[in-house]
Design a protein around this motif. Structure first.
Motif, short mmCIF file in Angstrom:
data_model
loop_
_atom_site.label_atom_id
_atom_site.label_comp_id
_atom_site.label_asym_id
_atom_site.label_seq_id
_atom_site.Cartn_x
_atom_site.Cartn_y
_atom_site.Cartn_z
N TYR A 187 0.64 -1.19 -0.13
CA TYR A 187 -0.02 -0.05 0.08
C TYR A 187 0.86 1.36 -0.09
CZ TYR A 187 -3.05 3.54 1.93
OH TYR A 187 -3.74 4.67 2.17
N LEU A 188 1.85 1.37 0.95
CA LEU A 188 2.62 2.53 0.93
C LEU A 188 3.40 2.59 -0.41
CD1 LEU A 188 4.13 1.96 4.61
CD2 LEU A 188 2.31 3.57 3.64
N LEU A 189 3.96 1.38 -0.98
CA LEU A 189 4.78 1.60 -2.48
C LEU A 189 3.72 2.06 -3.56
CD1 LEU A 189 7.04 -1.69 -2.08
CD2 LEU A 189 7.71 0.78 -1.62
N ARG A 190 2.44 1.73 -3.17
CA ARG A 190 1.57 2.26 -4.64
C ARG A 190 1.38 3.62 -4.24
NH1 ARG A 190 -1.83 -1.43 -3.57
NH2 ARG A 190 -3.59 -0.21 -2.27
N HIS A 191 1.49 4.19 -3.19
CA HIS A 191 1.22 5.63 -3.20
C HIS A 191 2.62 6.35 -2.94
CE1 HIS A 191 -3.12 5.22 -2.84
NE2 HIS A 191 -3.06 4.16 -1.92
N ASP A 192 3.75 5.81 -3.18
CA ASP A 192 4.89 6.26 -3.19
C ASP A 192 5.50 6.66 -4.65
OD1 ASP A 192 7.32 7.47 -2.66
OD2 ASP A 192 8.20 5.59 -1.45
N PRO A 193 5.74 8.09 -4.80
CA PRO A 193 6.05 8.27 -6.17
C PRO A 193 7.61 7.95 -6.41
CG PRO A 193 5.85 10.08 -4.81
CD PRO A 193 5.50 9.24 -4.10
N ASP A 194 8.46 7.74 -5.65
CA ASP A 194 9.86 7.14 -5.88
C ASP A 194 9.84 5.84 -6.31
OD1 ASP A 194 12.21 7.09 -6.05
OD2 ASP A 194 12.74 7.90 -4.17
N GLU A 195 10.06 5.26 -7.63
CA GLU A 195 10.30 4.10 -7.82
C GLU A 195 11.61 3.46 -7.17
OE1 GLU A 195 10.54 4.03 -12.17
OE2 GLU A 195 8.24 4.76 -12.35
N THR A 196 12.47 4.22 -6.68
CA THR A 196 13.53 3.66 -6.08
C THR A 196 13.23 2.76 -5.04
OG1 THR A 196 15.11 5.27 -6.89
CG2 THR A 196 15.90 4.19 -5.37
N ASP A 197 12.20 3.46 -4.02
CA ASP A 197 11.94 2.76 -2.93
C ASP A 197 11.22 1.48 -3.15
OD1 ASP A 197 12.68 4.79 -1.47
OD2 ASP A 197 10.66 6.00 -1.08
N GLY A 198 10.43 1.28 -4.28
CA GLY A 198 9.94 0.17 -4.62
C GLY A 198 10.80 -0.73 -5.01
N GLU A 199 11.76 -0.69 -5.90
CA GLU A 199 12.85 -1.48 -6.19
C GLU A 199 13.62 -1.97 -4.69
OE1 GLU A 199 15.11 0.44 -8.98
OE2 GLU A 199 13.44 0.32 -10.56
N LEU A 200 13.84 -1.02 -4.05
CA LEU A 200 14.50 -1.66 -2.92
C LEU A 200 13.87 -2.42 -2.05
CD1 LEU A 200 17.20 -1.16 -0.98
CD2 LEU A 200 16.02 0.85 -0.07
N ALA A 201 12.42 -2.16 -1.76
CA ALA A 201 11.73 -2.98 -0.85
C ALA A 201 11.42 -4.32 -1.72
CB ALA A 201 10.31 -2.39 -0.80
N LEU A 202 11.50 -4.50 -3.02
CA LEU A 202 11.18 -5.76 -3.42
C LEU A 202 12.65 -6.64 -3.48
CD1 LEU A 202 9.60 -7.63 -5.28
CD2 LEU A 202 10.47 -6.18 -7.40
N SER A 203 13.81 -5.82 -3.48
CA SER A 203 15.06 -6.52 -3.54
C SER A 203 15.23 -7.41 -2.14
CB SER A 203 16.14 -5.71 -3.72
OG SER A 203 16.39 -4.46 -2.91
N ILE A 204 14.87 -6.39 -0.99
CA ILE A 204 14.74 -6.81 0.51
C ILE A 204 14.22 -7.98 0.88
CG2 ILE A 204 14.38 -6.15 2.67
CD1 ILE A 204 15.04 -3.53 2.18
#
Length: 215
Positions: A187-204
Motif C-alpha cells: 500500500y505504501l509503495l503504491r502511493h509512493d512516487p519514488d520508484e527507487t523505494d519500490g525496487e529497494l523494498a522488492l530486493s529486500i
C-alpha cells in the motif's frame, strides 16, 4: 533393651590414652564415646577458644574499637569480636553489605530472566551482534528511550531480535501478521512516487525469501 542402652562400655581416650567407661547409648552417637573428658575433646576446645576474645572481658562487655571502614571509634560487645565480627560501625562501612547493582539494573536483570529467559550477558551479545541498531530499520534508538527492546513471538514466546520502540510497536499493532505487513508495504509503495523505494523494498523481500529457502 533399657539395660543394654545404659550398660557400661570400656573405651580408651583417643587424646590421652586413658581408659574410661561410658554408657552404650553414648557410643552409638556420631563421634560419641571417643574422649574421656571435654578437656581431651578437640571440638570442645575449639568452641571454647572461639568464645574467648583475647581476654578482653566478659562476652557481653562493651569495648571501644576503630571501624575498619571509616576509622571512627564505636562500641561493640566482646562476643562480637570473639566470633570474628565487630569490625565495622555500620552496614554502610561493611563491604559484605555493599549493593552489587543499582535498583534499576537489578530490576532489568530480573525482567530479562523472568520474561525472556535471557541473562544480561546474552542480551549484550545480541546487542553487539546488531551493532546496537534496530534489526528492521537499522537506526539507533532515539535518545529519550536510549535502549533496544526485545522482540518475541507472542504465540511461542520465542525471542527474535532487538528492535527500536517504533518497530516493536508496529509489529504489535499488526498482531505479528506477516500477510498484513506485506499488504501494508504494498500500500505504501503504491502511493509512493519514488520508484527507487519500490525496487529497494522488492530486493529486500527477495533476499529474505532466498535466505529462508537456503536455510
Amino acid at each position: 533393651m533399657a539395660d543394654k542402652w545404659h550398660s557400661p562400655v570400656d573405651r580408651v581416650c583417643e587424646t590421652c590414652g586413658l581408659a574410661f567407661t561410658v554408657q552404650y547409648q553414648t557410643t552409638r552417637r556420631l563421634g560419641g564415646g571417643r574422649y574421656c573428658s571435654p578437656t581431651c575433646n578437640p571440638r570442645v576446645k575449639g568452641v571454647a577458644r572461639s568464645r574467648v576474645a583475647l581476654k578482653m572481658g566478659a562476652k557481653r562487655a562493651l569495648v571501644d574499637v576503630a571501624c575498619a571502614g571509616c576509622g571512627r571509634n564505636f562500641q561493640t560487645r566482646v562476643k562480637n569480636i570473639a566470633r570474628g565480627g565487630g569490625r565495622y560501625c555500620s552496614r554502610a562501612c561493611n563491604p559484605g553489605y555493599e549493593r552489587r547493582y543499582e535498583p534499576s539494573e537489578k530490576y532489568r536483570r530480573h525482567n530479562l530472566k523472568r520474561n525472556y529467559g535471557l541473562s544480561s550477558a546474552e542480551f549484550d551479545q545480541m546487542r553487539l551482534a546488531q551493532q546496537s541498531r534496530c534489526a528492521i530499520c537499522r537506526s539507533l534508538p532515539d535518545e529519550p528511550h536510549g535502549v533496544l527492546v526485545i522482540d518475541h513471538c507472542h504465540m511461542t514466546d520465542r525471542v527474535r531480535q532487538l528492535l527500536c520502540n517504533n518497530c516493536n510497536m508496529a509489529i504489535g499493532l499488526l498482531r505479528d501478521d506477516a500477510v498484513t505487513a506485506t499488504k501494508l508495504a504494498a500500500y505504501l509503495l503504491r502511493h509512493d512516487p519514488d520508484e527507487t523505494d519500490g525496487e529497494l523494498a522488492l530486493s529486500i523481500l527477495q533476499e529474505t525469501l532466498y535466505a529462508e529457502s537456503l536455510a
